[in-house]
Every structure is written in structure tokens, then in C-alpha cells.
Design an enzyme around this catalytic site. Structure first.
Site, mmCIF file in Angstrom:
data_model
loop_
_atom_site.group_PDB
_atom_site.id
_atom_site.type_symbol
_atom_site.label_atom_id
_atom_site.label_comp_id
_atom_site.label_asym_id
_atom_site.label_seq_id
_atom_site.Cartn_x
_atom_site.Cartn_y
_atom_site.Cartn_z
ATOM 1 N N ASP A 459 0.908 -1.110 -0.114
ATOM 2 C CA ASP A 459 -0.039 -0.036 0.102
ATOM 3 C C ASP A 459 0.877 1.311 0.023
ATOM 4 O O ASP A 459 2.043 1.212 0.393
ATOM 5 C CB ASP A 459 -0.790 -0.042 1.149
ATOM 6 C CG ASP A 459 -1.879 -0.730 1.227
ATOM 7 O OD1 ASP A 459 -2.216 -1.407 0.140
ATOM 8 O OD2 ASP A 459 -2.715 -1.175 2.316
ATOM 9 N N THR A 461 -0.400 4.703 1.477
ATOM 10 C CA THR A 461 -0.673 5.566 2.615
ATOM 11 C C THR A 461 -0.353 5.016 3.629
ATOM 12 O O THR A 461 -0.852 3.772 4.025
ATOM 13 C CB THR A 461 -2.124 5.827 2.614
ATOM 14 O OG1 THR A 461 -2.546 6.442 1.114
ATOM 15 C CG2 THR A 461 -2.655 6.676 3.799
ATOM 16 N N ASP A 782 -4.970 -3.065 4.711
ATOM 17 C CA ASP A 782 -5.416 -2.397 6.215
ATOM 18 C C ASP A 782 -6.736 -2.442 6.107
ATOM 19 O O ASP A 782 -7.285 -2.426 7.025
ATOM 20 C CB ASP A 782 -4.832 -0.724 6.179
ATOM 21 C CG ASP A 782 -5.194 -0.126 5.052
ATOM 22 O OD1 ASP A 782 -5.995 -0.446 4.057
ATOM 23 O OD2 ASP A 782 -4.844 1.169 5.120
#
Length: 1161
Positions: A459, A461, A782
Site C-alpha cells: 500500500d 498510505t 489495511d
């Protein structure tokens, strides 16, 4: 959405007095209520309590303020309704583990042999000392020595006891470590509640009945509850019902929330109605026997209560058939395809190698016994020509038993019993150390699998970036501001609608708090993107909190929460003046702008916003922002006039349209300073890093360039999810592996991707055959929808801070700091585990080769106790020493080993055979000429029960010294010269080597008859150590020989090739995921285990049917009977079977057909 206000005063506490009078509701009332679903539950609440507020009043709690947090009140709630804690099943006792260790076949054989040896040593037949029995009875110095035959048998039993205790202790410590790990994971799980009007996070174990809990997307519900207020709330109850469809929850239709289920969309608040053993999860645990003690105490309080409890358990969480609905539509339960992970890389290689060595050891053991017996028979009855006399039979049998014991000990030495121990120690040590490096390992094998990773799909972020977002640019009132504008340059009307939109259309749990330390940065709580927008409001000299106080969450009419398909969030308010409704929206700029038909101009007035204006804005505003690495968010609103009537809020396509754009902001999320260096290390280590993000492609490309994922001049691909799908799918919309194979090798950035795209990419890379070796893929995630990709990957990393409970459950490793550099550390530890096992194997196999060959020497019969001591050195102690080497940066300077690369390389084979040659040369020289060199008596051809000789003691001592110094050589497996490098960094290694040396001195000097040793002089000791040191010099000589010239050397311990896997294990259906995260859910596991226990314990009488359930081996079966008493929401032809792994943990449920579908389903 109804306004759920409460008239119960804040600061609740229970008055002292009788508990029954303290609360207006009992545990059984709440349990009866939680059995109901949908309309039945709504009716029951209305009839018995008036509404949910009435229920809250009975529980002495306020829906707005929550509980007071008064310790006296909390304690009374614990007493009345129980604690939110389910006692774990008792671990196996140490004695049980000892008994398990005694079941080892090799040890049983040794025990039998030792008992026979003991029995024969006490039996002295008349005439047994006759010269006619040959040398067996001669050569004994005194009668005392002759009576000492029992010592060997007793010593073997003692050695077996040591081995058993060591094994049991290791199993016990391993179990303790697992429980500690589980406890750590549970302690980290927190839940948001309201107490004294303040929103706080508490550990789930501190939840009490009556707590007001805030629930949101991604939560795993830790207790049962009843909805007070909800926004677009959807729950996945598949863990309880097997239904993969999400269930919409609302006050009007279905307010019942159950523990073990997952929040898939939306948010809301619930009043906790059942905790611990009284919750749905707890009841199932009770059936499994986890909470028997507590339940027995409660049952003793009253027989009637106990009877009701039994009936309740029998009927728990069963969907009752409604009396008013005679024809109930039976919904076909979807079959859930469970993904099946392969064995880990190391596990597959070790299994093949262990079987190979085991077979070789068995053959060698048998050959040893045959040779010793033949040699004895030929020498005694052939060469010496002695007859077989009846009185000599016991003495001959003693010899045969001794040969048999030696054969068994050869098997003990040859079979790599220390291998599992080395793997366990190495993994356990690594897992413990990895916790300090912010890696919380949930599955042990993920640790070493990570060492073979070839691809990391990360990912952006929070993982590559700092996840501390701030608005740095804005397009507002037809002006592009390169920094946050002053509030006085913005029209007041525009400013007001902007501030209201951000304050209201954000999760109310998201807020900015004052810094913990003076001069520090403000604390961001909740969603980081929303925090950046709230920070933007504060920079505009406005405050969002008064607006939220004026319009509390209960007044929000409708909320469309953010999800991966919408990529936006919208909140609807009913205007107080009756002029209709206003909806505020925010989301990905290009998506929200596409739905805008107007935009606020310089004067704060809406003007027409045409597609060509949008294209121009994308080109002039959004792309430049994205190229600066900024995430772009559009804020908009829409008014619904009262004259048009209330819209159909379920028709999202019409509702989320005709918006008016307020502004577009550029949010900066800086790259973590340590990430570029970490990615460079990965690239050097042969690992490709790919960024998979939901962001704009220009933003993603800019961040990827800053990180070093994209390099100038390289022919890499950056694709959006839509373009990616067009390239890999055929006309029917199906993914084709051949098309995917043309894309993924060059793909580095996948932007605007959905969780499905991530799963497709991971599966495609893993299934690809383009490259020589199968790729080993690690993935970070997430969100709740990342579950399938995390589960599919070889190693799934969940974010410890930003990750949802679902993502954490699907993962193998949790990154407690959400930092990419922690992944690189996991790679280092994984490679270190692999190398540690290889070091141990190099050492052990050298000892194996030498010990087995030496045992076949015609004149050398080492005692079993000596061989067991050697076995202890090379198994337990060596595994402890070599498996605890700390990792070094040099591990990242080589490519991954891969799935098919052998565990024992040519270099290692060169070292094994080279050192074996040295050791065998020394031992045979000492065996046949040692007495001349040391000027001592020969120990060859000694009769039975003769005292230990100096000659054989020196041979044994030299052998052990060579192993000790070769252990230092074994620290290097790639041909390195400096075997002492960083040896001081491993105190365990130094302690083991020195400790073994001291123990060897004790054994030789005072061991005596049990260890077949006699004390040596200082000169003899110095010679033994000198010959041992020769191993280090010989190691340098071996390192100087180029391995590439030794083509004749074979490698061993290859990985499992595809053709080696049985067809039934390669069923393609197993790779298809339909809501695959269901496999990983604790609730589902507990539920179906509970069903099986209910069937066996509660169902009695009636016509019984048989369900065949798989056991671990898959070869045998047991039967479970059930009666028509229980009706469970499971398909008539599908059941689930479970198996336990070697640590006792429940593993994946396996769908299986029922041999005779029972009527009780």
C-alpha cells in the site's frame, strides 16, 4: 434516520443493594432477547421495553453519555452480567507432554533394549564363566567389574529420560510462547466506547453490559449488542449463519448485533447486551468446554436456571421458524470456497530431506546390526571354532542385545531428530526478536517464507508515507491557491458551506486533539484524510466542534459511508426550516467532479459546470497537484427542495448526482524518510516492490518515483485499475493468465485499484509460470476488503495502526508501526531462519556421516550412552547454538533462494564431505595406530563388561573435540573464510560451545563405566584439543577449493515441484475465493465447532443420521449423531470439517459432503 435521544441522566451508577433489584433486566432476559432476529426482535423490544431507550433505562445507562465509569458500578455489572473474558482451554500439563514424548518409536525401542540389557546383566547362569564360552567371559579384571553390566542399561534409560525431558520442556516452552503471542494479540485489540460523555478506547476485556460502544467499518464485534443509532450499517454474519450476503442493520428492521461478526460498511452505536460467556462466542466456547468451571458455579445457583440454560444452549442463535409465517423461504446457502495455502518453502524442503535421511538412517541401522552379528558369529563359531553351549546362551544373547542397542542408537544418531527442534528454536527466537522490530508474527511459517519473498505488493498510505496528512493546496472560488488561503479572501457564504460540509460529513470519531507535549504536533485521531480536512478548517480560523455539538450524530438523516466501490462519503441533513434536505459529499476528486453539474464561483454563487470545464479543471488543477505527489479530494453538496418530495435514498445513482463543487484540496502525505533506502535494499536483495493504491495515478507515480520504485530510464508500467482489467480480461470479462503474464513482470504501480484488483494481481503473480521459479508474494493491506488478498498471498502484512480487525485476522504478520522498513526487517529475519537451519544441517549431517561410518568399524563399539551424548551435542545443543544467530545486513546482498533451490547446496555438500573425510581419517588412524602414538594399551577386541580403555576414550574425546570446532566452521555456509566473524554477537553460541567443552571434561574425567570412559592425562587432553583445532585449518583448505569444479557433488532438499503434488491437491476450485475472508474468522470457526459439539452433547433421542467428518490425516473418520431436536442454518448437503495443527490450533474448515443428509438440518 430516527433521532435516538435518551432521557436517562448522565453519570450512571447502580445503588447498593440486592443485585436483582439493581437492574431491571436479568442475564436470561437478555439471552432470550439475543436469540431473536429481525422483526421478532423489534417486536419483543417494543412489547417488553417500549424501545431501545427503555432497554437502556433498565440497564442503567445513557445512550448519549454512556456509563459513568464508576469502579463500583463496573464491578456490580461484572457480578450481574459477567466479564468480557472467555477463559482459555487449559494447556497440556508437563506430565502429558512427557507422555507424548515417550511415544517416539525410536525411544520405545531403546527402552525395550535397555530393559532386556538390564535383565540379562543380573542373570548369571551356572557355567557362564567357562572358558568354553570364549572371550565373552574372559578378560574381566575382577568380580566387581563383572557385576557392573547393569550400568549400561541403566545409563541408556537415564539418557532416554534426559531426551524425553528436553523434548517435553521444549514443547512446553513452545506452547507457552504461543499462548503469550495470542495474549499479546488479544491485549492489543481495543474498542471505542462512550463513558461520561467522552469517547475513549478500552481493551475489549473491559467492556461491560450497558456500555455504549461506537462501531465502524472494519470492526470485529467483541460482544453482543443492540443498535441505538446506525448509518448505512451492513454486517457480515457469515461466521454465524454461513450466509455470504451482508445484512443491513437498522432500528426499524433488525437491530441485533452479534459477537464474532464483522462490520462491512457504515457506522453506529450499540448498547452492549451480553459479554464473555453469555455472548454468542462465549456460549459456543462453553460448549467446547472452555468455560466449564464458571458455568458449573452458575448452574449450582439453581436447578431451574440450569435447565433453562441447557435449553438455551440447545437453541442458541438458531433462526427460529416464525409461527405467523408457515411457508418460510429457504435461501440456498452459498458454498464458500476456502483457499488452501501451500506448505511454506522451508517446510516443503525439510520434509523431503527428513524422509530421505530417515530412510538412509534406517538402512544404516539395519546394516550395522547385521554386520555386528555376522562378525561375532563368524569370529566365535567359525574362526575360533567354538560350539554353542546351553550355559553360554545368556551371554551370547547379551552380545546380540548390545548389537541391537548399537543399531538403534545409530538410528537415533542418523535420523535428524534435532531438525524440528532447530526449526522451532530458530522460529521462536526470530519471532521474539521480530516483535522488537515491529513485526507481530501470527503464523510461525510466515517468518521463514518472508525470507524467500520475490515480490512485495505494498500500500502507499501509511506504509510508504508517514500517514500524517495536511492540506497544502486548494482550488476555491475559481482560484488555485498553492498554500492554504487566509479566511478573509474567501467569500463568507462559501467558507460557511465548506466548514459545515467538512465538520458534518466526517466520522464524528475523527478529531484533532492538542499535542501531548508542549510544542509538539497536534494529535490526529481517526481517519487521517478526514483529520487533514479538519486541520484545514482549523487553519481557516474556524472550529468544527460547535457545529457537531449543534448537529449531533443522532440528527444525521442518512449517511452513505465511504467504501472501496463508492470512493466517496455523503451525509444527508433534514433542514430545520422544512425546506427539504441538504447532502454534503466528499471523495476522490475525479470521481466526485464527474457527478458535479455546478461549481461555486468567486462570489460564492453556483455556476454551470460542464464536462469540458471538468476536463479543463483536471488538466489545470488536479494533474499538477497529483504530479506534486498530492492526494486530491473534492468537497461538494446538493440541496433537495421540499416541493419535490422526499427522494428514494436507496437509489444512490440518482442521489449522488447533480452536485455542486465547493472546492478541491491537495493533501500532502510525505514519504517516510527511511523508505527509499529500504526499497533500494529490497531491489539489491532481488525483491521487486510494487505499489498498489487507490490514489490518482499521477499522485501514485510521483510517490513511487520519490520512493525509488520507479527509476528514470526504466521501462516500467504504471496502470490504473480500469486499464489493468482491460489488459488482463477477455471479452467475457474473465481473467486470462496468459494476458496477465504479459503485464505483471513490468508493472510497478497500480493506481485507482480495488481490493479485487489487488487479489487478482497477487493470484496472477503466484500462479504465473513465466519465470523459472514460482514467485513468493508478500502483500500489505489495511481494509476489510483486503482480506482475500492478504489470505491468498504467501505472507500477508496487516497494518497495526490503520488496519481493521478483519485485515489483522487475515494476515500472517502485523506491522505494529505500519512502516515499510519493518517489512525489510522481516525479510532479513526470514533469510536468517533459512540460513540458521542450513547451518544446523551442515553441522548435523557431518556428524551423521562420520558417526554412522565409524559405527561400522570392526573394532570400534562405542557405548550407547556415548552415542546419545553425541546425539545431544549435535541435536539439542547445536540447534540452540546455530539456530540463534542474529541476522546481518549481508543477508540482503543476495537473491532469494526460491522454492526449488536445494536446502543443501553444493558448497554445503563440499563442506559436509570435506570435514567428514578429515574426521574419518583421524578416527581410523587413532583406532588402528593410536596405541602406538600415545604409548598405551590397545582397546580393540575387548571382551564384554571389560573396563573402559584409554585408547577408546581418546578416540571418543577426539571425535567430540572435532565436532565442537566444526560447529564454529558451520557458522558459514556460503564459503566465507572468516568463521569467527561477529561470533561475540551470539552469546548463546559461545555459551553452548564452552558449556559442551566443560561437560565433556566432566564426562571423560569422572564419567567412568556409564560413559565407557577413563580419565586422561593433561598431555592426552592437549593432543585431543590440537586435533580438534585442526578442523578450523582444514575448513580453510576446503574453502579454497572452487565449488564449480566439483560437478559430481549432488544437492539435496529441493522444494516440491508442481508435478510432485497430487492432482486432488491442485484443484483449481480451491483457489477461487468467494468471500474468502470467511476462512479466517474466529467467529465462524467457533460457530461450527459449537454446532458439532451441540450435535454430540445436546441432541439425544430421535432418529439419528450419520455425518462423516474428516480427521487430521484424512484417512480415517469418526461419526457424529444428531436428532431432529436441533435445527441449524447449514446447507443440507454441506458440512465443515476442522483439523488441529501440531500446536493444537484450529485450522481451516474444509467443506465436505454428507454421506446421508440428516433430517435435523
Amino acid at each position: 434516520m430516527a433521532n435516538n435521544s435518551a432521557d436517562h441522566p448522565p453519570g450512571n451508577s447502580v445503588a447498593d443493594g440486592n443485585l436483582e433489584g439493581d437492574f431491571g433486566i436479568t442475564v436470561m432476559d437478555l439471552q432470550d432477547l439475543m436469540e431473536l432476529r429481525s422483526g421478532e426482535a423489534v417486536t419483543k423490544i417494543a412489547d417488553s421495553y417500549g424501545d431501545v431507550q427503555g432497554l437502556c433505562r433498565r440497564l442503567k445507562t445513557s445512550p448519549i453519555e454512556g456509563l459513568s465509569g464508576n469502579p463500583v458500578d463496573l464491578e456490580k455489572r461484572h457480578t450481574a452480567f459477567g466479564k468480557n473474558f472467555i477463559p482459555p482451554k487449559k494447556p497440556k500439563s508437563f506430565l502429558a507432554l512427557v507422555w507424548e514424548a515417550l511415544q517416539d518409536v525410536t525411544l520405545i525401542i531403546l527402552e525395550i533394549a535397555a530393559v532386556i540389557s538390564l535383565g540379562l546383566s543380573f542373570y548369571h547362569p551356572p557355567g557362564g564363566d567357562s572358558e568354553l564360552c570364549g572371550e565373552t567371559a574372559s578378560g574381566v579384571e575382577d568380580e566387581g567389574e563383572a557385576q557392573a553390566g547393569w550400568i549400561e542399561g541403566a545409563a541408556i534409560l537415564f539418557s532416554v529420560a534426559i531426551v524425553v525431558l528436553v523434548t517435553a520442556f521444549n514443547d512446553w516452552s513452545k506452547e507457552k510462547q504461543f499462548r503469550g503471542l495470542q495474549s499479546r494479540i488479544e491485549q492489543e485489540q481495543k474498542f471505542t466506547v462512550i463513558r461520561k460523555g467522552q469517547v475513549i478506547q478500552i481493551p475489549v476485556s473491559e467492556l461491560v453490559t450497558g456500555d455504549i460502544a461506537q462501531i465502524k467499518y472494519g470492526d470485529l464485534l467483541p460482544a453482543d449488542g443492540i443498535l441505538i443509532q446506525g448509518n448505512d450499517l451492513k454486517i457480515d454474519e457469515s461466521s454465524l449463519t454461513g450466509e455470504s450476503d451482508q445484512v443491513r442493520k437498522s432500528l426499524e428492521k433488525d437491530p441485533m448485533l452479534l459477537s464474532g461478526t464483522h462490520v462491512m460498511e457504515g457506522s453506529g452505536r450499540m448498547v452492549v447486551s451480553a459479554v464473555g460467556l453469555n455472548s454468542q462466542t462465549g456460549i459456543i466456547f462453553t460448549l467446547l468446554g472452555a468455560g466449564d468451571g464458571d458455568e458449573e458455579k452458575k448452574i449450582k445457583k439453581g436447578k431451574r436456571w440450569g435447565e433453562r440454560r441447557q435449553m438455551h444452549i440447545a437453541m442458541v442463535t438458531v433462526h427460529r421458524e416464525s409461527v405467523t409465517e408457515p411457508e418460510v423461504e429457504v435461501k440456498q446457502v452459498k458454498r464458500v470456497q476456502i483457499t488452501k495455502k501451500e506448505k511454506s518453502v522451508l517446510q516443503g524442503k525439510l520434509t523431503k530431506l527428513a524422509v530421505l535421511i530417515g530412510k538412509a538412517g534406517l538402512i544404516m541401522s539395519a546394516v550395522t546390526v547385521i554386520i555386528l552379528i555376522l562378525y561375532f558369529v563368524i569370529d566365535t563359531f567359525g574362526v575360533q571354532g567354538r560350539p554353542w553351549l546351553k550355559e553360554c546362551t545368556p551371554i551370547y544373547i547379551q552380545y546380540f542385545v548390545k548389537f541391537f542397542i548399537i543399531g538403534v542408537t545409530v538410528l537415533v544418531v542418523a535420523v535428524p531428530e534435532g531438525l524440528p527442534l532447530a526449526v522451532t528454536i530458530s522460529l521462536a527466537y526470530s519471532v521474539k526478536k521480530m516483535m522488537k522490530d515491529n513485526n507481530l508474527v501470527r503464523h510461525l511459517d510466515a517468518c521463514e517464507t518472508m525470507g524467500n519473498a520475490t515480490t512485495i505488493c505494498s500500500d502507499k498510505t501509511g506504509t510508504l508515507t508517514m500517514n500524517r496528512m495536511t492540506v497544502v493546496q486548494a482550488y476555491l472560488g475559481d482560484t488555485h491557491y498553492k498554500k492554504v488561503p487566509e479566511p478573509d479572501v474567501i467569500k463568507p457564504s462559501t467558507l460557511e458551506v465548506l466548514v459545515n460540509s467538512i465538520a458534518i460529513n466526517s466520522a464524528y470519531t475523527t478529531k484533532i486533539l492538542s499535542p501531548e507535549k508542549e510544542g509538539g504536533l497536534p494529535r490526529h485521531v481517526g481517519n487521517k484524510t478526514e483529520c487533514s480536512l479538519l486541520g484545514f478548517v482549523l487553519e481557516l480560523k474556524r472550529d468544527y466542534q460547535p457545529i457537531r455539538d449543534e448537529i449531533p450524530e443522532e440528527k444525521l438523516y442518512k449517511v452513505y459511508t465511504f467504501n472501496s466501490s463508492r470512493k466517496s462519503m455523503s451525509t444527508v441533513l433534514k433542514n430545520t426550516d422544512g425546506s427539504g434536505f441538504r447532502m454534503y459529499s466528499k471523495g476522490a476528486s475525479e470521481i466526485v467532479l464527474r457527478k458535479c453539474s455546478r461549481i461555486l464561483d468567486t462570489n460564492g454563487e453556483p455556476r454551470i459546470f460542464k464536462p469540458k470545464d471538468r476536463d479543463e479543471m483536471v488538466k489545470v488543477v488536479i494533474e499538477p497537484m497529483a504530479c506534486d505527489g498530492l492526494r486530491t479530494i473534492c468537497v461538494a453538496y446538493r440541496d433537495f427542495p421540499a416541493e419535490a418530495g422526499e427522494p428514494n435514498w436507496d437509489n444512490e445513482a440518482d442521489i449522488l448526482n447533480e452536485l455542486t463543487c465547493i472546492c478541491v484540496v491537495g493533501i500532502e502525505d510525505p514519504v517516510r524518510p527511511e523508505v527509499p533506502d529500504a526499497i533500494l535494499k529490497c531491489q539489491r536483495a532481488g525483491i521487486t516492490v510494487r505499489m498498489v493504491t487507490g490514489d490518482n495515478i499521477n499522485t501514485a507515480r510521483a510517490i513511487a518515483t520519490k520512493c525509488g520504485i520507479l527509476l528514470p530510464g526504466e521501462d516500467f508500467l504504471c496502470l490504473e485499475g480500469k486499464e489493468f482489467n482491460q489488459l488482463i480480461r477477455n471479452d467475457q470479462g474473465e481473467v486470462e493468465q496468459e494476458r496477465l503474464d504479459k503485464v505483471w513482470p513490468k508493472l510497478r504501480v497500480l493506481a485507482r485499484s480495488s481490493p479485487t484488483d489487488k487479489h487478482t494481481l497477487v493470484k496472477g503473480i503466484m500462479d504465473s509460470t513465466v519465470l523459472e521459479t514460482r514467485q513468493v508474494v508478500a502483500v500489505t493491506g489495511d481494509g476489510t476488503n483486503d482480506g482475500p488478498a492478504l489470505k491468498k498471498a504467501d505472507v500477508g502484512f496487516a497494518m497495526g495502526i490503520a488496519g481493521t480487525d478483519v485485515a489483522k485476522e487475515a494476515s500472517d504478520i502485523i506491522l505494529t508501526d505500519d512502516n515499510f522498513t519493518s517489512i525489510v526487517k522481516a525479510v532479513m529475519w526470514g533469510r536468517n531462519v533459512y540460513d540458521s537451519i542450513s547451518k544446523f544441517l551442515q553441522f548435523q549431517l557431518t556428524v551423521n556421516v562420520v558417526a554412522v561410518i565409524v559405527t561400522h568399524a570392526p573394532n570400534l563399539t562405542w557405548g550407547s550412552v556415548q552415542m546419545l551424548w553425541v546425539n545431544l551435542i549435535m541435536d539439542t545443543l547445536a540447534s540452540l547454538a546455530l539456530a540463534t544467530e542474529p541476522p546481518t545486513e549481508s543477508l540482503l546482498l543476495r537473491k532469494p533462494y526460491g522454492r526449488n533451490k536445494p536446502l543443501i547446496s553444493r558448497t554445503m555438500m563440499k563442506n559436509i564431505l570435506g570435514h567428514a573425510v578429515y574426521q574419518l581419517t583421524i578416527i581410523f588412524t587413532l583406532l588402528f595406530a593410536g596405541e602406538n602414538f600415545f604409548n598405551i594399551d590397545s582397546g580393540r577386541n575387548a571382551p564384554l563388561h571389560s573396563p573402559p580403555s584409554e585408547h577408546y576414550t581418546i578416540v571418543f574425546n577426539v571425535f567430540v573435540m572435532m565436532q565442537l570446532f566444526n560447529e564454529i566452521n558451520a557458522r558459514k555456509i556460503h564459503g566465507e573464510r572468516n568463521v569467527f566473524e561477529a561470533i561475540y554477537r551470539n552469546p548463546i553460541f559461545c555459551s553452548v560451545v564452552l558449556g559442551t567443552f566443560v561437560l565433556q571434561i566432566v564426562i571423560v574425567q569422572v564419567g567412568g563405566k556409564p560413559f565407557s570412559c577413563t580419565a586422561l592425562t593433561i598431555d592426552q587432553w592437549l593432543w585431543c584439543v590440537f586435533i580438534g583445532v585442526g578442523e578450523l585449518l582444514w575448513g580453510q583448505l576446503i574453502s579454497a577449493i572452487p565449488t564449480h569444479h566439483l560437478k559430481f557433488l549432488k544437492e539435496a532438499g529441493h522444494g516440491t515441484h508442481k508435478e510432485d503434488v497430487p492432482e486432488n491437491e491442485m484443484n483449481e476450485e480451491d483457489d477461487e475465493i468467494d468471500h474468502a475472508e470467511m476462512e479466517l474468522r474466529r467467529g465462524q470457526v467457533l460457530w461450527f465447532r459449537g454446532l458439532n459439539r451441540i450435535q454430540t452433547q445436546v441432541c439425544t433421542g430421535g432418529s439419528s443420521n450419520t455425518i462423516t467428518s474428516l480427521v487430521r490425516t484424512g484417512e480415517s473418520s469418526n461419526t457424529i449423531t444428531c436428532s431432529p431436536l436441533s435445527r441449524f442454518p447449514i446447507s443440507p448437503s454441506i458440512s465443515l470439517a476442522f483439523f488441529h495443527d501440531e500446536h493444537g490450533f484450529l485450522r481451516s474448515p474444509l467443506p465436505l459432503k454428507l454421506s446421508n443428509p440428516p433430517t435435523c438440518f
